[in-house]
Motif scaffolding. Structure first.
Motif, PDB file in Angstrom:
ATOM      1  N   VAL A  54       0.826  -1.294   0.117  1.00 27.78           N
ATOM      2  CA  VAL A  54       0.029   0.103  -0.013  1.00 27.78           C
ATOM      3  C   VAL A  54       0.960   1.180   0.041  1.00 27.78           C
ATOM      4  O   VAL A  54       1.926   1.145   0.624  1.00 27.78           O
ATOM      5  CB  VAL A  54      -1.005   0.021   1.096  1.00 27.78           C
ATOM      6  CG1 VAL A  54      -0.078   0.359   2.359  1.00 27.78           C
ATOM      7  CG2 VAL A  54      -2.162   0.952   0.857  1.00 27.78           C
ATOM      8  N   THR A  55       0.724   2.269  -0.763  1.00 26.20           N
ATOM      9  CA  THR A  55       1.449   3.457  -0.865  1.00 26.20           C
ATOM     10  C   THR A  55       0.561   4.652  -0.105  1.00 26.20           C
ATOM     11  O   THR A  55       0.991   5.637   0.200  1.00 26.20           O
ATOM     12  CB  THR A  55       1.727   3.725  -2.421  1.00 26.20           C
ATOM     13  OG1 THR A  55       0.576   4.069  -3.023  1.00 26.20           O
ATOM     14  CG2 THR A  55       2.820   2.778  -2.759  1.00 26.20           C
ATOM     15  N   ARG A  56      -1.060   4.258   0.016  1.00 28.22           N
ATOM     16  CA  ARG A  56      -1.758   5.721   0.567  1.00 28.22           C
ATOM     17  C   ARG A  56      -3.122   4.974   0.616  1.00 28.22           C
ATOM     18  O   ARG A  56      -3.483   4.004   0.116  1.00 28.22           O
ATOM     19  CB  ARG A  56      -2.257   6.435  -0.686  1.00 28.22           C
ATOM     20  CG  ARG A  56      -3.086   7.668  -0.234  1.00 28.22           C
ATOM     21  CD  ARG A  56      -3.200   8.461  -1.446  1.00 28.22           C
ATOM     22  NE  ARG A  56      -4.146   9.535  -1.058  1.00 28.22           N
ATOM     23  CZ  ARG A  56      -3.908  10.734  -0.655  1.00 28.22           C
ATOM     24  NH1 ARG A  56      -2.729  11.099  -0.531  1.00 28.22           N
ATOM     25  NH2 ARG A  56      -5.070  11.556  -0.349  1.00 28.22           N
ATOM     26  N   HIS A  57      -3.669   5.278   2.073  1.00 26.58           N
ATOM     27  CA  HIS A  57      -4.968   4.987   2.410  1.00 26.58           C
ATOM     28  C   HIS A  57      -5.634   6.422   2.590  1.00 26.58           C
ATOM     29  O   HIS A  57      -5.087   7.248   3.319  1.00 26.58           O
ATOM     30  CB  HIS A  57      -4.988   4.363   3.841  1.00 26.58           C
ATOM     31  CG  HIS A  57      -4.625   2.983   3.723  1.00 26.58           C
ATOM     32  ND1 HIS A  57      -4.993   1.977   3.142  1.00 26.58           N
ATOM     33  CD2 HIS A  57      -3.580   2.340   4.663  1.00 26.58           C
ATOM     34  CE1 HIS A  57      -4.950   0.788   3.135  1.00 26.58           C
ATOM     35  NE2 HIS A  57      -3.807   0.776   4.316  1.00 26.58           N
ATOM     36  N   GLU A  58      -6.823   6.501   2.030  1.00 23.49           N
ATOM     37  CA  GLU A  58      -7.554   7.607   2.494  1.00 23.49           C
ATOM     38  C   GLU A  58      -9.129   6.989   2.942  1.00 23.49           C
ATOM     39  O   GLU A  58      -9.798   6.505   2.146  1.00 23.49           O
ATOM     40  CB  GLU A  58      -7.779   8.571   1.214  1.00 23.49           C
ATOM     41  CG  GLU A  58      -8.694   9.776   1.108  1.00 23.49           C
ATOM     42  CD  GLU A  58      -8.934  10.432   0.092  1.00 23.49           C
ATOM     43  OE1 GLU A  58      -9.913  11.284  -0.106  1.00 23.49           O
ATOM     44  OE2 GLU A  58      -8.089  10.155  -0.983  1.00 23.49           O
ATOM     45  N   ILE A  59      -9.270   7.307   4.128  1.00 29.54           N
ATOM     46  CA  ILE A  59     -10.534   6.856   4.874  1.00 29.54           C
ATOM     47  C   ILE A  59     -11.470   7.782   5.417  1.00 29.54           C
ATOM     48  O   ILE A  59     -11.043   8.628   6.007  1.00 29.54           O
ATOM     49  CB  ILE A  59      -9.683   5.806   5.921  1.00 29.54           C
ATOM     50  CG1 ILE A  59      -8.769   4.714   5.515  1.00 29.54           C
ATOM     51  CG2 ILE A  59     -10.978   5.048   6.735  1.00 29.54           C
ATOM     52  CD1 ILE A  59      -8.128   4.061   6.560  1.00 29.54           C
ATOM     53  N   ASP A  60     -12.629   7.458   5.325  1.00 24.57           N
ATOM     54  CA  ASP A  60     -13.772   8.284   5.674  1.00 24.57           C
ATOM     55  C   ASP A  60     -14.457   7.416   6.899  1.00 24.57           C
ATOM     56  O   ASP A  60     -14.786   6.370   6.548  1.00 24.57           O
ATOM     57  CB  ASP A  60     -14.744   8.772   4.749  1.00 24.57           C
ATOM     58  CG  ASP A  60     -13.908   9.839   3.655  1.00 24.57           C
ATOM     59  OD1 ASP A  60     -13.299  10.624   4.214  1.00 24.57           O
ATOM     60  OD2 ASP A  60     -14.124   9.444   2.638  1.00 24.57           O
ATOM     61  N   TYR A  61     -14.474   7.818   7.894  1.00 22.20           N
ATOM     62  CA  TYR A  61     -15.259   7.265   9.125  1.00 22.20           C
ATOM     63  C   TYR A  61     -16.654   7.935   9.352  1.00 22.20           C
ATOM     64  O   TYR A  61     -16.658   9.192   9.414  1.00 22.20           O
ATOM     65  CB  TYR A  61     -14.652   7.332  10.252  1.00 22.20           C
ATOM     66  CG  TYR A  61     -13.201   6.561  10.300  1.00 22.20           C
ATOM     67  CD1 TYR A  61     -13.002   5.288  10.391  1.00 22.20           C
ATOM     68  CD2 TYR A  61     -11.874   7.341   9.932  1.00 22.20           C
ATOM     69  CE1 TYR A  61     -11.769   4.778  10.262  1.00 22.20           C
ATOM     70  CE2 TYR A  61     -10.811   6.720  10.042  1.00 22.20           C
ATOM     71  CZ  TYR A  61     -10.618   5.448  10.175  1.00 22.20           C
ATOM     72  OH  TYR A  61      -9.428   4.610  10.020  1.00 22.20           O
ATOM     73  N   ARG A  62     -17.734   7.237   9.145  1.00 22.85           N
ATOM     74  CA  ARG A  62     -19.101   7.825   9.173  1.00 22.85           C
ATOM     75  C   ARG A  62     -20.019   7.161  10.426  1.00 22.85           C
ATOM     76  O   ARG A  62     -21.156   7.703  10.392  1.00 22.85           O
ATOM     77  CB  ARG A  62     -19.970   7.629   7.721  1.00 22.85           C
ATOM     78  CG  ARG A  62     -18.998   8.446   6.615  1.00 22.85           C
ATOM     79  CD  ARG A  62     -19.722   8.116   5.523  1.00 22.85           C
ATOM     80  NE  ARG A  62     -19.207   8.792   4.179  1.00 22.85           N
ATOM     81  CZ  ARG A  62     -18.523   8.210   3.317  1.00 22.85           C
ATOM     82  NH1 ARG A  62     -18.371   6.951   3.474  1.00 22.85           N
ATOM     83  NH2 ARG A  62     -18.037   9.168   2.629  1.00 22.85           N
ATOM     84  N   GLY A  63     -19.222   6.274  10.941  1.00 19.56           N
ATOM     85  CA  GLY A  63     -20.218   5.776  12.109  1.00 19.56           C
ATOM     86  C   GLY A  63     -19.252   4.794  12.689  1.00 19.56           C
ATOM     87  O   GLY A  63     -18.280   4.646  12.513  1.00 19.56           O
ATOM     88  N   ASN A  64     -19.774   3.948  13.552  1.00 13.00           N
ATOM     89  CA  ASN A  64     -19.141   2.995  14.705  1.00 13.00           C
ATOM     90  C   ASN A  64     -19.643   1.406  14.466  1.00 13.00           C
ATOM     91  O   ASN A  64     -20.778   1.685  14.308  1.00 13.00           O
ATOM     92  CB  ASN A  64     -19.091   3.689  16.009  1.00 13.00           C
ATOM     93  CG  ASN A  64     -18.605   4.994  16.196  1.00 13.00           C
ATOM     94  OD1 ASN A  64     -17.566   5.229  15.812  1.00 13.00           O
ATOM     95  ND2 ASN A  64     -19.131   5.913  17.086  1.00 13.00           N
TER      96      ASN A  64
END
Length: 130
Positions: A54-64
């Motif tokens: 992996v060279t990049r992670h772009e993560i959006d957290y919208r809940g649990n």
């Protein structure tokens, strides 16, 4: 293309002090999805010849997600590789159908024999676009 899917259910070790899945666990699950998709779809000769980093992670957290809850993860590749890299989409959806976590990750292919980056051949990419 049909997304590759897997279920995930957190263990007690996956839960942080806030009572939900720790962010580091989501990153691990993203990697688990990529690895499982590669193993399930790729030609075994390609699995032997190449490895991904992996060279990049772009993560959006919208809940649990808490202990006892589960999510279904789905992953797919939208665009053809660019040289040695390609982007992978990953989404984790809860039982109500809500996307809890979504990610775009960039991966680079390495030739196992040389240990060097290498351009993704068309025949390696093809099975991921059927």
């Amino acid at each position: 293309m049909t997304p590759f899917t897997l279920p995930f259910t957190p263990t007690p070790a996956d839960i942080d002090e806030l009572g939900h899945v720790n962010n580091a666990v989501w990153v691990r699950w993203i990697q688990d999805m990529a690895t499982a998709h590669w193993a399930a779809v790729a030609d075994p000769a390609h699995v032997e010849a190449y490895i991904w980093v992996v060279t990049r992670h772009e993560i959006d957290y919208r809940g649990n997600v808490a202990l006892g809850e589960s999510v279904t993860a789905k992953t797919w590749i939208e665009k053809q590789p660019r040289g040695a890299t390609f982007d992978r989409r990953v989404e984790f959806v809860n039982a109500a159908g809500k996307t809890i976590v979504s990610a775009n990750t960039t991966w680079a292919m390495i030739d196992r024999a040389s240990g060097r980056l290498c351009r993704v051949p068309a025949e390696v990419a093809a099975p991921f676009f059927l």
